[in-house]
Design a protein around this motif. Sequence first.
Motif, PDB file in Angstrom:
ATOM      1  N   LYS A 573     -32.145  31.091  -2.570  1.00  0.00           N
ATOM      2  CA  LYS A 573     -31.044  31.696  -1.823  1.00  0.00           C
ATOM      3  C   LYS A 573     -31.238  31.484  -0.329  1.00  0.00           C
ATOM      4  O   LYS A 573     -32.325  31.670   0.197  1.00  0.00           O
ATOM      5  CB  LYS A 573     -30.973  33.199  -2.115  1.00  0.00           C
ATOM      6  CG  LYS A 573     -30.607  33.526  -3.565  1.00  0.00           C
ATOM      7  CD  LYS A 573     -30.641  35.021  -3.778  1.00  0.00           C
ATOM      8  CE  LYS A 573     -30.306  35.369  -5.237  1.00  0.00           C
ATOM      9  NZ  LYS A 573     -30.408  36.824  -5.485  1.00  0.00           N
ATOM     10  N   ARG A 574     -30.157  31.098   0.338  1.00  0.00           N
ATOM     11  CA  ARG A 574     -30.203  30.946   1.789  1.00  0.00           C
ATOM     12  C   ARG A 574     -29.040  31.713   2.411  1.00  0.00           C
ATOM     13  O   ARG A 574     -28.058  32.008   1.744  1.00  0.00           O
ATOM     14  CB  ARG A 574     -30.093  29.463   2.174  1.00  0.00           C
ATOM     15  CG  ARG A 574     -31.290  28.630   1.805  1.00  0.00           C
ATOM     16  CD  ARG A 574     -31.039  27.159   2.061  1.00  0.00           C
ATOM     17  NE  ARG A 574     -30.063  26.613   1.152  1.00  0.00           N
ATOM     18  CZ  ARG A 574     -29.603  25.365   1.196  1.00  0.00           C
ATOM     19  NH1 ARG A 574     -30.036  24.547   2.138  1.00  0.00           N
ATOM     20  NH2 ARG A 574     -28.719  24.928   0.329  1.00  0.00           N
ATOM     21  N   VAL A 575     -29.172  31.997   3.677  1.00  0.00           N
ATOM     22  CA  VAL A 575     -28.071  32.623   4.417  1.00  0.00           C
ATOM     23  C   VAL A 575     -26.969  31.589   4.581  1.00  0.00           C
ATOM     24  O   VAL A 575     -27.225  30.438   4.912  1.00  0.00           O
ATOM     25  CB  VAL A 575     -28.569  33.107   5.793  1.00  0.00           C
ATOM     26  CG1 VAL A 575     -27.409  33.568   6.657  1.00  0.00           C
ATOM     27  CG2 VAL A 575     -29.594  34.226   5.618  1.00  0.00           C
ATOM     28  N   GLY A 576     -25.722  31.994   4.345  1.00  0.00           N
ATOM     29  CA  GLY A 576     -24.591  31.101   4.566  1.00  0.00           C
ATOM     30  C   GLY A 576     -24.107  31.194   6.008  1.00  0.00           C
ATOM     31  O   GLY A 576     -24.382  32.178   6.701  1.00  0.00           O
ATOM     32  N   ILE A 577     -23.402  30.166   6.457  1.00  0.00           N
ATOM     33  CA  ILE A 577     -22.870  30.150   7.828  1.00  0.00           C
ATOM     34  C   ILE A 577     -21.384  29.791   7.771  1.00  0.00           C
ATOM     35  O   ILE A 577     -20.998  28.820   7.107  1.00  0.00           O
ATOM     36  CB  ILE A 577     -23.605  29.113   8.710  1.00  0.00           C
ATOM     37  CG1 ILE A 577     -25.102  29.411   8.765  1.00  0.00           C
ATOM     38  CG2 ILE A 577     -23.019  29.089  10.121  1.00  0.00           C
ATOM     39  CD1 ILE A 577     -25.914  28.319   9.460  1.00  0.00           C
ATOM     40  N   VAL A 578     -20.567  30.553   8.471  1.00  0.00           N
ATOM     41  CA  VAL A 578     -19.148  30.211   8.648  1.00  0.00           C
ATOM     42  C   VAL A 578     -18.878  30.102  10.141  1.00  0.00           C
ATOM     43  O   VAL A 578     -19.181  31.021  10.903  1.00  0.00           O
ATOM     44  CB  VAL A 578     -18.222  31.265   8.012  1.00  0.00           C
ATOM     45  CG1 VAL A 578     -16.765  31.012   8.426  1.00  0.00           C
ATOM     46  CG2 VAL A 578     -18.330  31.233   6.495  1.00  0.00           C
ATOM     47  N   VAL A 579     -18.351  28.951  10.559  1.00  0.00           N
ATOM     48  CA  VAL A 579     -17.994  28.726  11.960  1.00  0.00           C
ATOM     49  C   VAL A 579     -16.475  28.799  12.067  1.00  0.00           C
ATOM     50  O   VAL A 579     -15.761  28.060  11.387  1.00  0.00           O
ATOM     51  CB  VAL A 579     -18.492  27.347  12.454  1.00  0.00           C
ATOM     52  CG1 VAL A 579     -18.120  27.149  13.916  1.00  0.00           C
ATOM     53  CG2 VAL A 579     -19.999  27.225  12.263  1.00  0.00           C
ATOM     54  N   ALA A 580     -15.972  29.713  12.911  1.00  0.00           N
ATOM     55  CA  ALA A 580     -14.528  29.902  13.061  1.00  0.00           C
ATOM     56  C   ALA A 580     -14.144  29.760  14.527  1.00  0.00           C
ATOM     57  O   ALA A 580     -14.757  30.389  15.395  1.00  0.00           O
ATOM     58  CB  ALA A 580     -14.116  31.272  12.531  1.00  0.00           C
ATOM     59  N   ALA A 581     -13.162  28.916  14.808  1.00  0.00           N
ATOM     60  CA  ALA A 581     -12.744  28.698  16.204  1.00  0.00           C
ATOM     61  C   ALA A 581     -11.276  28.336  16.258  1.00  0.00           C
ATOM     62  O   ALA A 581     -10.749  27.695  15.349  1.00  0.00           O
ATOM     63  CB  ALA A 581     -13.593  27.602  16.845  1.00  0.00           C
ATOM     64  N   HIS A 582     -10.617  28.736  17.344  1.00  0.00           N
ATOM     65  CA  HIS A 582      -9.215  28.403  17.540  1.00  0.00           C
ATOM     66  C   HIS A 582      -9.069  26.919  17.873  1.00  0.00           C
ATOM     67  O   HIS A 582      -9.962  26.314  18.447  1.00  0.00           O
ATOM     68  CB  HIS A 582      -8.610  29.264  18.647  1.00  0.00           C
ATOM     69  CG  HIS A 582      -8.477  30.709  18.256  1.00  0.00           C
ATOM     70  ND1 HIS A 582      -9.539  31.582  18.312  1.00  0.00           N
ATOM     71  CD2 HIS A 582      -7.419  31.419  17.784  1.00  0.00           C
ATOM     72  CE1 HIS A 582      -9.134  32.779  17.902  1.00  0.00           C
ATOM     73  NE2 HIS A 582      -7.853  32.711  17.585  1.00  0.00           N
ATOM     74  N   GLY A 583      -7.912  26.370  17.524  1.00  0.00           N
ATOM     75  CA  GLY A 583      -7.675  24.944  17.735  1.00  0.00           C
ATOM     76  C   GLY A 583      -7.659  24.215  16.404  1.00  0.00           C
ATOM     77  O   GLY A 583      -7.967  24.781  15.351  1.00  0.00           O
ATOM     78  N   ASN A 584      -7.296  22.938  16.461  1.00  0.00           N
ATOM     79  CA  ASN A 584      -7.090  22.171  15.229  1.00  0.00           C
ATOM     80  C   ASN A 584      -8.373  21.644  14.608  1.00  0.00           C
ATOM     81  O   ASN A 584      -8.415  21.358  13.421  1.00  0.00           O
ATOM     82  CB  ASN A 584      -6.142  20.996  15.486  1.00  0.00           C
ATOM     83  CG  ASN A 584      -4.741  21.476  15.826  1.00  0.00           C
ATOM     84  OD1 ASN A 584      -4.308  22.521  15.331  1.00  0.00           O
ATOM     85  ND2 ASN A 584      -4.051  20.751  16.683  1.00  0.00           N
ATOM     86  N   SER A 585      -9.433  21.444  15.406  1.00  0.00           N
ATOM     87  CA  SER A 585     -10.621  20.806  14.832  1.00  0.00           C
ATOM     88  C   SER A 585     -11.941  21.228  15.474  1.00  0.00           C
ATOM     89  O   SER A 585     -12.962  20.627  15.207  1.00  0.00           O
ATOM     90  CB  SER A 585     -10.481  19.289  14.930  1.00  0.00           C
ATOM     91  OG  SER A 585     -10.404  18.893  16.294  1.00  0.00           O
ATOM     92  N   MET A 586     -11.911  22.250  16.327  1.00  0.00           N
ATOM     93  CA  MET A 586     -13.128  22.605  17.068  1.00  0.00           C
ATOM     94  C   MET A 586     -14.252  23.023  16.113  1.00  0.00           C
ATOM     95  O   MET A 586     -15.389  22.546  16.209  1.00  0.00           O
ATOM     96  CB  MET A 586     -12.846  23.727  18.058  1.00  0.00           C
ATOM     97  CG  MET A 586     -14.016  23.945  19.033  1.00  0.00           C
ATOM     98  SD  MET A 586     -13.768  25.395  20.088  1.00  0.00           S
ATOM     99  CE  MET A 586     -12.230  24.966  20.878  1.00  0.00           C
ATOM    100  N   ALA A 587     -13.956  23.917  15.179  1.00  0.00           N
ATOM    101  CA  ALA A 587     -14.982  24.398  14.252  1.00  0.00           C
ATOM    102  C   ALA A 587     -15.499  23.249  13.381  1.00  0.00           C
ATOM    103  O   ALA A 587     -16.702  23.093  13.185  1.00  0.00           O
ATOM    104  CB  ALA A 587     -14.419  25.526  13.381  1.00  0.00           C
ATOM    105  N   SER A 588     -14.581  22.434  12.865  1.00  0.00           N
ATOM    106  CA  SER A 588     -14.971  21.300  12.006  1.00  0.00           C
ATOM    107  C   SER A 588     -15.891  20.347  12.744  1.00  0.00           C
ATOM    108  O   SER A 588     -16.860  19.835  12.176  1.00  0.00           O
ATOM    109  CB  SER A 588     -13.734  20.530  11.519  1.00  0.00           C
ATOM    110  OG  SER A 588     -12.969  21.342  10.678  1.00  0.00           O
ATOM    111  N   SER A 589     -15.596  20.092  14.016  1.00  0.00           N
ATOM    112  CA  SER A 589     -16.414  19.160  14.804  1.00  0.00           C
ATOM    113  C   SER A 589     -17.838  19.675  14.948  1.00  0.00           C
ATOM    114  O   SER A 589     -18.802  18.926  14.803  1.00  0.00           O
ATOM    115  CB  SER A 589     -15.797  18.944  16.183  1.00  0.00           C
ATOM    116  OG  SER A 589     -14.521  18.369  16.073  1.00  0.00           O
TER     117      SER A 589
END
Length: 936
Positions: A573-589
């Motif tokens: 088991k590991r800690v999960g990470i969610v990155v959330a950011a405004h804009g069309n692709s900032m978090a994905s990048s």
Amino acid sequence: MKRIDKIYRQLLQNFHKTDVHHLLNVQGNSAKEIAQQLKIDRSNVSFELNNLVRSKKVIKIKTFPVRYIPVEVVEKAFNKKWDTEIMEVKELKQFSENPKKIHQNISMNPLELMIGAKGSLKKAISQAKAAVFYPPHGLHMLLLGPTGSGKSLFANRIYQFATYSDILKPGSPFITFNCADYYNNPQLLLSQLFGHKKGAYTGASEDKAGLVEQADGGILFMDEIHRLPPEGQEMLFYFIDSGSYNRLGETEHKRTSKVLFICATTENPNSALLKTFLRRIPMTIHIPSLEERSLKERVDLTTFLLGKEAERIKKNLSVHIDVYNALIHSAKFGNVGQLKSNVQLVCAHGFLHNLDRDEVVELTVRDLPDEIKQDWMSSSKNMKRSRTISEYVNITTIISPIVEDETTKIDDDLSFNLYHLIEKKVEVLNKEGLSKKEINQYILTDIHLHVRSFFNQRAFRNDNLLTFVEDDVIQMTKQLKEVAEDELHCTFDRKFIYFLSMHIDSFLKRGKQIDVLNAQETDEIRDTHVKEYEVALIFKDKIQEHFRVTVPEIEVIYLTMLIHSIKTLKENKRVGIVVAAHGNSMASSMVEVATELLGSTPIAAVDMPLSVSPAEIMERLAEKMKQVDEGEGVLMLVDMGSLAMLESKLEEKTGIKIKTISNVTTSMVLDAVRKVNYLNLHLHAIYDSVTKDFIELWDRQPAASPGKKRALVSICTTGSGTAKKLEDILTTIVNKASDAPIHILTVSSIKLANSIKEIEKEYEILATVGTKDPKINAPHVSLEVLIEGEGEKMIQQAITKGTIPMSNGLSGTNIIVRELCEDSLKKYLVFLNPHHIIDILLEWLQTIQDELGIIFNNTVMIKVIMHTAFAFERVIKQNPIAFSEEDEITDQLKEIFEVTERTLIPYEEKLGLNISDDEKLYIAAIFAEEVYGHMC
């Protein structure tokens, strides 16, 4: 007698009375047979047999398993001089019937030598042969296939086959042209293809032959033909029809050329190419993807690519079957090119791990890049795949360097040898007195601690383990297993013996573990895994006593991590990470960068265009939380404090424990992923560790802070492009102006009124910046004012309540200049480093301003930097621009020119480039316009 001599003598003895009939039936000995006869380890026998093949004393017969026969035995049986090293059994049989013909085909025919020539490439090769032989001058060909499937290689082999078959004269040209390079410039495309006459256009200083002319009597390979615009296709089919052409700028001269075209595309030709052009390319050849090739072909391709790397390293490779397994199933989207890249990565890692070994480089699972390793470890099909692959390779396969025949050799840029560079770099850094740790950080920047690389490997029996680890180490590991079980009150399975013995054996061989952890990380491990650390200390004492070595503290830390990893292996088991950011692709990048650098981990991105409703954002976040949760909770990294307010609602909705950190950056994502992957910390420990590292960038507990948080509001028409650039500029200004946390909030001008009201409830708005003034009680800076330079001072005053921080040179005014210039220069400069050239030119501009006694606004500075950077680039390209003769060179311009020329000298020397006087006149004219208020 040496081992290699014993093996050769045994081979000779086995076949000293052979004849053609016996030889064709028996086909030689396998490495296993010789190993049993001499009671030598099979992998050692295989290693020596391949050395004998390279020295041309033994022939390798490509059966399964591979068999070997002495050259002198074959020459005696066939009464014929022999010079090939590797061949197929059926070719051996055919040779007995027609030795001259078959022997020539074995060593010479470029198409038949390709892997898959009798399998997946059989039809393609048949079509290519027919096209080459078609009278009078062959048929033009179109190669179809996915990216990286080998279209360029196939085109090259067609050329070699045409030369081999006497269709083309020896030394006939083979010209390669990538249509994507010129698709948006028809004039330059025309010049490249057909050449130009001197003076045909600005910069055409001499006559130039085009590719059609250079390829006369040979082949022109046009890659990515779908990127050729319709005008270019029309130019080509006119030439194909008539065989004649003119250079650009010529009218009276009709030139002729005889060219065979081979075109390649990844697209559907019916939708990407003109039908009139397609009619001129009658032979369409499909190149199969990697997935369309048989397992045997994929094994052969991998072996060939490994052999090429062995040639670069100049050592044999010892490749474990699991490495074959992972490599063959790692390349996706039919990409042979990706397979090649993965092979090179594995070999680079293995080379670094075996720098101190002279004979062989061992490639094991630890040498796999993280993403491949993760795929391999997580696959439930590995056992079945390994059994299937074992038909073609041994548990450990020895691969010798491959030196291709000159007639079929592909220019594979052997001049660039990564392994030589690594060796030289290690040598240089050693001479400079750097520690092993520092050298490691220079060279292994993308290789991190591989504790998790031991996970989920199939359990090996101890007799298999003996091939990798000394028995003494295994016996000691068994004792340590009993100690760990007593101290930790748990039971370990046989994986413990495998993982720990491999680790200890590796430590003993190295003599010292390479330290890639800092003091803070080692303290975190001691504090987090107290019991495991105590057990590791017991291990240290026993290892020191038994092997009479010194075990350093860092090794105790690694043992602690390994014990914990094995202890929790079933849970994984590991800690999960969610990155959330405004804009069309900032978090994905940000997530893409992190996974590319540090390997896969339970991480997901949530991009939030400004048009998405809060309810939809909540749904997306909840979905991603469930996706990455492994039972240890989720760390949410967000760009705005308002998202942090969703933490309790998301916990209630998903039932997952969540910790949130605001003002996410790429650095923060990298830090979190590294800690999840390699430190195995729980959620609170990772949260505390990341917050300590990034405490200066954001408000740690936004909900508990007294009063309102402070913010700058960026207003743009859309939530992408300009908004992102504006946010970057404001972030840089804030970091220079204030140590306190200030949030950058981006809003759409379309929904401005409602958005501002919502923001004012939670934030103190210090200033607004952008395309529309919201008319609130805070200063507003328009884009025009910001770019001119005054806006930056206004923002600084708003942040500092009227005071402006002390500036260092141009540091207070060059943020916007730097940001805007760097974006454009990154896009268009080919040879110069944009970041470096901007630093140089900003320094020069300060000197110019001091000399002229004037302060330029940002617009002028941007104009000068852009023009001067391209002037330096044109020096490299040897394509300077000329100062217009129509422009008068006044006394005022001459005066400014003198200052420009004199102040540029140190920077020209620094770059080793001298700008022409005409270029300097243009630059001086920009300055003169500012100094004297008119164009000179």
